[in-house]
Design a protein around this motif. Structure first.
Motif, PDB file in Angstrom:
ATOM      1  N   GLU A   1     -55.964   7.154  21.805  1.00  0.00           N
ATOM      2  CA  GLU A   1     -55.270   8.211  20.871  1.00  0.00           C
ATOM      3  C   GLU A   1     -55.110   7.618  19.546  1.00  0.00           C
ATOM      4  O   GLU A   1     -54.594   6.539  19.521  1.00  0.00           O
TER       5      GLU A   1
ATOM      6  N   ARG B   1     -48.039  -2.402  14.436  1.00  0.00           N
ATOM      7  CA  ARG B   1     -47.073  -3.352  15.341  1.00  0.00           C
ATOM      8  C   ARG B   1     -47.895  -4.733  15.125  1.00  0.00           C
ATOM      9  O   ARG B   1     -47.058  -5.857  14.664  1.00  0.00           O
TER      10      ARG B   1
ATOM     11  N   GLU C   1     -50.016   0.741  17.131  1.00  0.00           N
ATOM     12  CA  GLU C   1     -50.435  -0.594  17.466  1.00  0.00           C
ATOM     13  C   GLU C   1     -50.866  -1.392  16.617  1.00  0.00           C
ATOM     14  O   GLU C   1     -50.616  -2.605  16.306  1.00  0.00           O
TER      15      GLU C   1
ATOM     16  N   ASN D   1     -48.044  -4.152  26.681  1.00  0.00           N
ATOM     17  CA  ASN D   1     -47.153  -4.995  25.727  1.00  0.00           C
ATOM     18  C   ASN D   1     -45.897  -5.358  26.588  1.00  0.00           C
ATOM     19  O   ASN D   1     -45.725  -6.667  26.425  1.00  0.00           O
TER      20      ASN D   1
ATOM     21  N   ASN E   1     -57.803  -1.719  22.286  1.00  0.00           N
ATOM     22  CA  ASN E   1     -58.437  -1.357  23.504  1.00  0.00           C
ATOM     23  C   ASN E   1     -58.550  -0.019  23.790  1.00  0.00           C
ATOM     24  O   ASN E   1     -57.662   0.672  23.634  1.00  0.00           O
TER      25      ASN E   1
ATOM     26  N   VAL F   1     -57.719  -6.601  30.401  1.00  0.00           N
ATOM     27  CA  VAL F   1     -56.926  -6.455  29.563  1.00  0.00           C
ATOM     28  C   VAL F   1     -55.626  -7.304  29.097  1.00  0.00           C
ATOM     29  O   VAL F   1     -55.362  -7.732  28.293  1.00  0.00           O
TER      30      VAL F   1
ATOM     31  N   LEU G   1     -64.447   4.834  23.372  1.00  0.00           N
ATOM     32  CA  LEU G   1     -63.493   5.527  23.818  1.00  0.00           C
ATOM     33  C   LEU G   1     -62.775   6.068  22.422  1.00  0.00           C
ATOM     34  O   LEU G   1     -62.218   7.193  22.330  1.00  0.00           O
TER      35      LEU G   1
ATOM     36  N   GLU H   1     -64.215 -13.294  21.565  1.00  0.00           N
ATOM     37  CA  GLU H   1     -62.932 -14.295  21.499  1.00  0.00           C
ATOM     38  C   GLU H   1     -63.178 -15.664  20.987  1.00  0.00           C
ATOM     39  O   GLU H   1     -62.385 -16.386  20.453  1.00  0.00           O
TER      40      GLU H   1
ATOM     41  N   ARG I   1     -71.475  -3.787  31.118  1.00  0.00           N
ATOM     42  CA  ARG I   1     -70.020  -4.509  31.430  1.00  0.00           C
ATOM     43  C   ARG I   1     -70.130  -5.637  32.142  1.00  0.00           C
ATOM     44  O   ARG I   1     -71.175  -5.875  32.899  1.00  0.00           O
TER      45      ARG I   1
ATOM     46  N   LYS J   1     -40.273   1.444  15.221  1.00  0.00           N
ATOM     47  CA  LYS J   1     -40.621   2.278  16.556  1.00  0.00           C
ATOM     48  C   LYS J   1     -40.996   3.750  15.925  1.00  0.00           C
ATOM     49  O   LYS J   1     -41.787   4.482  16.477  1.00  0.00           O
TER      50      LYS J   1
ATOM     51  N   LYS K   1     -46.928   5.164  28.069  1.00  0.00           N
ATOM     52  CA  LYS K   1     -48.458   4.912  27.731  1.00  0.00           C
ATOM     53  C   LYS K   1     -48.856   3.677  28.178  1.00  0.00           C
ATOM     54  O   LYS K   1     -48.136   2.743  28.443  1.00  0.00           O
ATOM     55  N   PRO K   2     -49.852   3.618  28.816  1.00  0.00           N
ATOM     56  CA  PRO K   2     -50.519   2.469  29.073  1.00  0.00           C
ATOM     57  C   PRO K   2     -50.556   1.221  28.009  1.00  0.00           C
ATOM     58  O   PRO K   2     -50.206   0.169  28.431  1.00  0.00           O
ATOM     59  N   SER K   3     -50.598   1.550  26.813  1.00  0.00           N
ATOM     60  CA  SER K   3     -50.547   0.680  25.776  1.00  0.00           C
ATOM     61  C   SER K   3     -48.946  -0.128  25.663  1.00  0.00           C
ATOM     62  O   SER K   3     -49.153  -1.335  25.634  1.00  0.00           O
TER      63      SER K   3
ATOM     64  N   PHE L   1     -58.473   2.110  33.621  1.00  0.00           N
ATOM     65  CA  PHE L   1     -57.368   1.337  33.064  1.00  0.00           C
ATOM     66  C   PHE L   1     -56.621   0.220  34.239  1.00  0.00           C
ATOM     67  O   PHE L   1     -56.720  -1.010  33.885  1.00  0.00           O
TER      68      PHE L   1
ATOM     69  N   CYS M   1     -51.431   6.275  18.811  1.00  0.00           N
ATOM     70  CA  CYS M   1     -51.021   5.200  19.512  1.00  0.00           C
ATOM     71  C   CYS M   1     -51.668   4.168  18.740  1.00  0.00           C
ATOM     72  O   CYS M   1     -51.142   2.900  18.653  1.00  0.00           O
TER      73      CYS M   1
ATOM     74  N   HIS N   1     -53.898 -16.005  32.992  1.00  0.00           N
ATOM     75  CA  HIS N   1     -54.528 -16.365  34.191  1.00  0.00           C
ATOM     76  C   HIS N   1     -53.341 -16.781  35.336  1.00  0.00           C
ATOM     77  O   HIS N   1     -53.801 -17.097  36.478  1.00  0.00           O
TER      78      HIS N   1
ATOM     79  N   LYS O   1     -55.512 -10.530  30.283  1.00  0.00           N
ATOM     80  CA  LYS O   1     -56.048 -11.893  29.848  1.00  0.00           C
ATOM     81  C   LYS O   1     -54.962 -12.814  30.170  1.00  0.00           C
ATOM     82  O   LYS O   1     -54.697 -13.764  29.484  1.00  0.00           O
TER      83      LYS O   1
ATOM     84  N   SER P   1     -58.354   8.546  32.844  1.00  0.00           N
ATOM     85  CA  SER P   1     -58.204   7.430  32.170  1.00  0.00           C
ATOM     86  C   SER P   1     -57.396   6.296  32.898  1.00  0.00           C
ATOM     87  O   SER P   1     -57.277   5.009  32.780  1.00  0.00           O
TER      88      SER P   1
ATOM     89  N   GLU Q   1     -64.057  -1.196  24.091  1.00  0.00           N
ATOM     90  CA  GLU Q   1     -64.352  -0.282  24.647  1.00  0.00           C
ATOM     91  C   GLU Q   1     -64.604   0.883  23.633  1.00  0.00           C
ATOM     92  O   GLU Q   1     -63.648   1.794  23.371  1.00  0.00           O
TER      93      GLU Q   1
ATOM     94  N   PRO R   1     -63.015 -17.355  30.452  1.00  0.00           N
ATOM     95  CA  PRO R   1     -64.118 -16.885  29.855  1.00  0.00           C
ATOM     96  C   PRO R   1     -64.506 -18.071  28.851  1.00  0.00           C
ATOM     97  O   PRO R   1     -65.637 -18.081  28.585  1.00  0.00           O
TER      98      PRO R   1
ATOM     99  N   VAL S   1     -66.595  -9.442  24.935  1.00  0.00           N
ATOM    100  CA  VAL S   1     -65.371  -9.682  24.601  1.00  0.00           C
ATOM    101  C   VAL S   1     -65.133 -11.311  24.637  1.00  0.00           C
ATOM    102  O   VAL S   1     -64.670 -11.809  23.662  1.00  0.00           O
TER     103      VAL S   1
ATOM    104  N   MET T   1     -67.427   5.381  33.325  1.00  0.00           N
ATOM    105  CA  MET T   1     -67.392   4.392  32.074  1.00  0.00           C
ATOM    106  C   MET T   1     -68.021   2.773  32.864  1.00  0.00           C
ATOM    107  O   MET T   1     -67.607   1.986  32.241  1.00  0.00           O
TER     108      MET T   1
ATOM    109  N   LEU U   1     -59.061   1.932  26.140  1.00  0.00           N
ATOM    110  CA  LEU U   1     -58.486   2.324  27.363  1.00  0.00           C
ATOM    111  C   LEU U   1     -57.069   2.548  27.170  1.00  0.00           C
ATOM    112  O   LEU U   1     -56.358   3.449  27.495  1.00  0.00           O
ATOM    113  N   LEU U   2     -56.515   1.784  25.910  1.00  0.00           N
ATOM    114  CA  LEU U   2     -55.137   1.794  25.750  1.00  0.00           C
ATOM    115  C   LEU U   2     -54.874   2.690  24.664  1.00  0.00           C
ATOM    116  O   LEU U   2     -53.653   3.409  24.594  1.00  0.00           O
ATOM    117  N   HIS U   3     -55.873   2.425  23.572  1.00  0.00           N
ATOM    118  CA  HIS U   3     -55.212   3.227  22.167  1.00  0.00           C
ATOM    119  C   HIS U   3     -56.297   4.178  21.750  1.00  0.00           C
ATOM    120  O   HIS U   3     -56.495   4.368  20.620  1.00  0.00           O
TER     121      HIS U   3
END
Lengths: 418, 536
Positions: free
Chosen positions: A96, A106, A103, B155, A90, B217, A152, A70, A61, A118, B149-151, B210, A99, B221, B219, B206, A149, A21, A66, B240, A92-94
């Motif tokens: 919560e 981290r 992150e 990672n 993101n 997510v 969310l 970037e 979308r 952790k 978790k997806p997060s 995802f 979480c 290549h 990224k 969700s 996102e 991109p 992004v 979404m 979708l991931l975070h």
């Protein structure tokens, strides 16, 4: 080097461009009123003036929000190498809170070469973040939070957003929050306490204009003259490309496609297929490649599904359609079977099967999602008695029946004589 | 990161076996792989090199799709946008893709959402494969990394992918002459099969976005993503905004394609071809799925060959005619049958009908001695079955009049002249009955009906039930036995335990038995079921 070899190299080059991109959005960002320049100005000024800021990037979308962000971040990291920390989250991931804080902690630890635990609790992590923000502010370092996102994050209690934006209210901190969302009403989702702390800067990303598309096409598809590729080949490739781009038929294809799919990502997807279609033997792009790409990307899944149906499955669809035409709003497999029997009574054919065979066909239709249950309740009921409805429109069904190769005569009669 | 240093000395066999498990219609040549150390070679499917012609010929009627996929995958080391491969079940999606990777010899990781039935298992399976980790007794069948978790997954995935791709790169630098079995290129492909199943998982709202956004997510290549799904992309609704991938469509086979596929691996091609001439067309009208057709055809072919003494003989016209006339009576009944359970009592004269929903049984309608049923069931269970059927069909308010001391004889009194309005009502009621299906009933009602009909049956045909163990008339000792029978009927899915009634709080039951089966059982018991059945 043979032409096939060259063509393969060219194909790899263009495919890697399409997947990168940063390359795509570079040429669109040089004008002063592009989103790139605006965003860069906002962020760099808040870095220079050591202040806090927040901004939302909104747009459909795949419009490159992004990617532009970037691009800006990578430029800024070059410009101010030691004063920026970028935290990427993101939704979708975070989404919560727990979480997300973890992150953030981290990434902050990674950035500043600290030991990340952790086991740290939610409280530890949020306090660590606030402390880090203060420390960074005192050291005149800017922390940039990129929240993909963004909508969310606005679900639930919004504790992350609140503590982030609240920490930014103090003079000591120095942070920029960039939210990215494809919901245009993303800022309306925020609670009052969060909204009041949010600056209502928004950047809107629109689909590329006709001129932009033309520039993008040239930028992506033409080969560089000074690379490892043979000069003659690149020159010939570019020449042929120019003639295609100027072709009226090509313009028609592109506008046809962009009418239904307008964002940059859609364009990339289209070009990806076209490039993959390139004949390695001839070694050059042709108009046919683009035509083939258009037909393979503009799919009509429902009609494909109807074409895949067997005669019996079509019978069931037609029965259901007849029931709907008679304004019988709720029906299930048993009533469909009754209708099937009545059709068979009036037009006797060989296609009359036992109930269990019909049930199997019925299940195939359910699996294809040409029909579906009207409610999710009632799992205790067996399939025959659960209410169903058609998910294909009448026009689609009619079209599918017409294009069916071995459509029996009584069939077309049935579908027309409602 | 210290985990890669101690790879287990085991060969990965899961992928091949899972690939054959998913698509068992295609007969894949089973290949023997020598045991080797788990290295990067594990990311390719191994086995001998496949030529392009082999690839094409192993999948009849899939040439276009194979070429399209090859074009989209592109030359070695070319980045790729995610692909979305879709088509009906048993159209060869998974096996085609896996064979293509075998042909290309490129590294890939395969995970099916059917075997990995939750997000955690899916994540851990992908990571295990990347880390060349194999679950065994030594490590307590645990995964290499715990990942819920997806997060966390993203990672870990990024970390592992980078290390694997790094290794692939260095591998390429080391050996310029590639022996067979070495992975080709430094792109790594992740294949997710049976994506449609994620829709039914708990966190599907969700998890699906995802999965669809995984490429953006990550990224990276060097990673190619391939999604395989039974259903078309438009069935993945999400609120979404759906990220679209490059679609590849596998259409259902046509009749000619089916013939080619079914002809594969046949010993006597001429004979099988003449067999297909007879059966393929009629069967194609009801289903076009290879797996269903091939299971239907294998017993039929045996029947077709019955008159033949030598199976290797090439049939001529006259013989074909003879075979056909022998075979013709079997076609029509087999069309109406969806699976075939070999039964001990099955004879030539039987017309087989099976009950799919009931699962466990199959009941042929025997011409003359209609009172026979070919599954074993105790008499009390049969009565219980009938009473459950009655309880489900009849309205509870009519129980008293149907089952009073005179038996079912007075049920005919309620006949009235059919007026316009009552006809209409009747139609509506009939419609309602069709819609609602069998009704529910509490246990007490079932037992009451059971007592009534057993006592009625006792008084009706005393002489025939002389040796019968069933003497219920007011005998409470039998109740425990009846309850056991009930639970076994529930297990056999003849009766479903439904939700509890909100008012009474007791469990309600529902009978799933079709009227045919109930009548048959009643005939077997010589019980006048129609007298007791309330007709609207």
């Amino acid at each position: 080097m043979g032409i096939e070899n060259l063509a393969e190299k060219a194909q790899i080059l263009i495919r890697s461009r399409l997947c990168n991109p940063n390359f795509i959005f570079k040429p669109l960002s040089d004008s002063p009123d592009s989103n790139y320049s605006k965003l860069k100005f906002i962020i760099s000024s808040s870095i220079m003036e050591a202040c806090n800021n927040s901004i939302l990037l909104l747009g459909p979308r795949g419009s490159g929000k992004v990617a532009v962000l970037e691009l800006v971040l990578s430029d800024l990291l070059e410009e101010y190498p030691d004063t920026i920390t970028v935290i990427r989250l993101n939704g979708l991931l975070h989404s919560e809170d727990n979480c997300a804080f973890k992150e953030i902690a981290r990434q902050l630890c990674m950035e500043h070469h600290l030991l990340f635990s952790k086991m740290a609790s939610f409280d530890d992590n949020s306090q660590f973040m606030i402390a880090m923000l203060r420390e960074c502010g005192l050291a005149h370092k800017t922390v940039i939070f990129s929240l993909d996102e963004f909508d969310l994050f606005a679900q639930g209690k919004q504790r992350l957003l609140y503590s982030l934006l609240d920490a930014m209210q103090s003079v000591t901190s120095q942070a920029v929050v960039v939210g990215v969302s494809c919901r245009l009403d993303a800022d309306q989702l925020l609670e009052k306490r969060v909204r009041s702390r949010f600056s209502h800067r928004k950047l809107l990303f629109l689909p590329p204009s006709k001129e932009d598309v033309q520039r993008l096409l040239e930028h992506i598809l033409s080969l560089p003259m000074d690379s490892s590729l043979a000069h003659d080949y690149a020159a010939e490739f570019n020449e042929k490309l120019q003639s295609i781009l100027a072709d009226e038929r090509f313009k028609e294809i592109i506008s046809n496609y962009l009418n239904s799919y307008s964002t940059t990502n859609h364009l990339l997807r289209f070009l990806f297929i076209a490039i993959s279609n390139m004949e390695l033997k001839s070694g050059f792009l042709s108009l046919e490649n683009f035509k083939a790409a258009l037909s393979s990307i503009q799919r009509q899944p429902k009609q494909e599904c109807i074409k895949d149906c067997s005669i019996l499955e079509l019978y069931i669809l037609v029965c259901m359609k007849r029931l709907e035409i008679r304004e019988q709003n709720s029906y299930n497999f048993s009533s469909v079977m009754k209708e099937y029997k009545s059709i068979h009574d009036s037009f006797p054919t060989s296609d009359y099967y036992a109930q269990n065979v019909c049930l199997r066909a019925f299940e195939h239709l359910l699996q294809r999602q040409l029909i579906c249950f009207t409610d999710n309740r009632g799992h205790s009921q067996s399939i025959e008695f659960r209410q169903v409805k058609l998910v294909v429109s009448y026009a689609e069904l009619q079209e599918g029946l017409k294009s069916y190769r071995s459509c029996p005569v009584s069939y077309s009669q049935n579908s027309t004589c409602f | 990161m210290g985990k890669e240093e101690s790879p287990q000395i085991t060969r990965r066999v899961t992928r091949l076996s899972s690939s054959t498990a998913v698509t068992n219609n295609e007969v894949e040549p089973e290949k023997i792989t020598k045991p080797y150390k788990p290295t990067l070679n594990d990311f390719v499917s191994g086995g001998e090199q496949l030529s392009f012609n082999d690839l094409l010929s192993s999948f009849p009627a899939r040439g276009n799709q194979i070429r399209e996929l090859l074009r989209l995958l592109g030359p070695v080391n070319s980045p790729m946008l995610p692909l979305f491969v879709y088509g009906d079940p048993s159209t060869g999606k998974t096996s085609t893709i896996l064979q293509i990777f075998r042909y290309l010899n490129r590294p890939f990781v395969y995970a099916s959402c059917r075997t990995c039935y939750s997000l955690q298992i899916l994540f851990e399976s992908v990571l295990n494969q990347l880390l060349l980790h194999k679950k065994n007794a030594a490590n307590g069948y645990s995964s290499a990394k715990r990942c819920v978790k997806p997060s966390d997954f993203v990672n870990f995935l990024r970390e592992d992918l980078t290390s694997v791709i790094e290794k692939l790169r260095s591998l390429k630098k080391l050996g310029s002459n590639k022996p067979a079995g070495k992975p080709n290129g430094n792109m790594l492909y992740l294949i997710f099969d049976n994506l449609e199943l994620i829709r039914e998982w708990d966190k599907s709202s969700s998890a699906l976005p995802f999965m669809f956004n995984l490429y953006d997510v990550l990224k990276m290549h060097e990673v190619g993503l391939i999604f395989i799904s039974n259903t078309s992309p438009d069935t993945y609704y999400s609120n979404m905004g759906y990220t679209e991938h490059v679609p590849v469509y596998f259409p259902e086979y046509t009749e000619d394609d089916l013939r080619q596929i079914l002809m594969k691996n046949q010993a006597n091609r001429k004979l099988y071809s003449s067999f297909l001439d007879v059966v393929l067309r009629p069967f194609c009208r009801s289903t076009r799925r290879v797996d269903e057709l091939s299971t239907a055809f294998s017993p039929l072919f045996r029947k077709y060959c019955e008159p033949l003494s030598d199976l290797a003989s090439v049939p001529n016209e006259e013989m074909k005619r003879r075979l056909f006339s022998h075979f013709r009576p079997h076609i029509a009944p087999s069309l109406n049958e969806i699976f075939w359970v070999p039964s001990k009592s099955s004879t030539e004269a039987e017309i087989n009908k099976d009950t799919r929903q009931k699962g466990s049984t199959r009941k042929p309608e025997v011409g003359d001695h209609f009172a026979q049923i070919d599954f074993h069931m105790s008499t009390s269970a049969k009565y219980l079955l009938i009473s459950a059927f009655l309880a489900s069909r009849n309205p509870a308010t009519l129980d008293a009049s149907l089952f009073d001391s005179t038996g079912g004889s007075d049920s005919r009194k309620r006949k009235r002249k059919a007026s316009e309005k009552s006809m209409e009502q009747k139609e509506v009621a009939e419609q309602e009955l069709l819609m609602k299906g069998p009704g529910t009933f509490p246990l007490e009602r079932l037992l009451a009906i059971f007592q009534c009909i057993t006592s009625a049956a006792d008084s009706l045909d005393e002489e025939e039930h002389e040796n019968d163990v069933l003497r219920v008339g007011g005998d409470c000792g039998l109740m425990s036995d009846v309850l056991l029978q009930l639970s076994s009927l529930c297990n056999a899915n003849f009766i479903i335990k439904g939700g509890s009634c909100p008012l009474e709080g007791s469990t309600r039951y529902r009978s799933t038995v079709s009227e045919d089966l109930a009548l048959k059982v009643a005939r077997n018991l010589k019980f006048p079921l129609p007298n007791y059945l309330y007709r609207r």
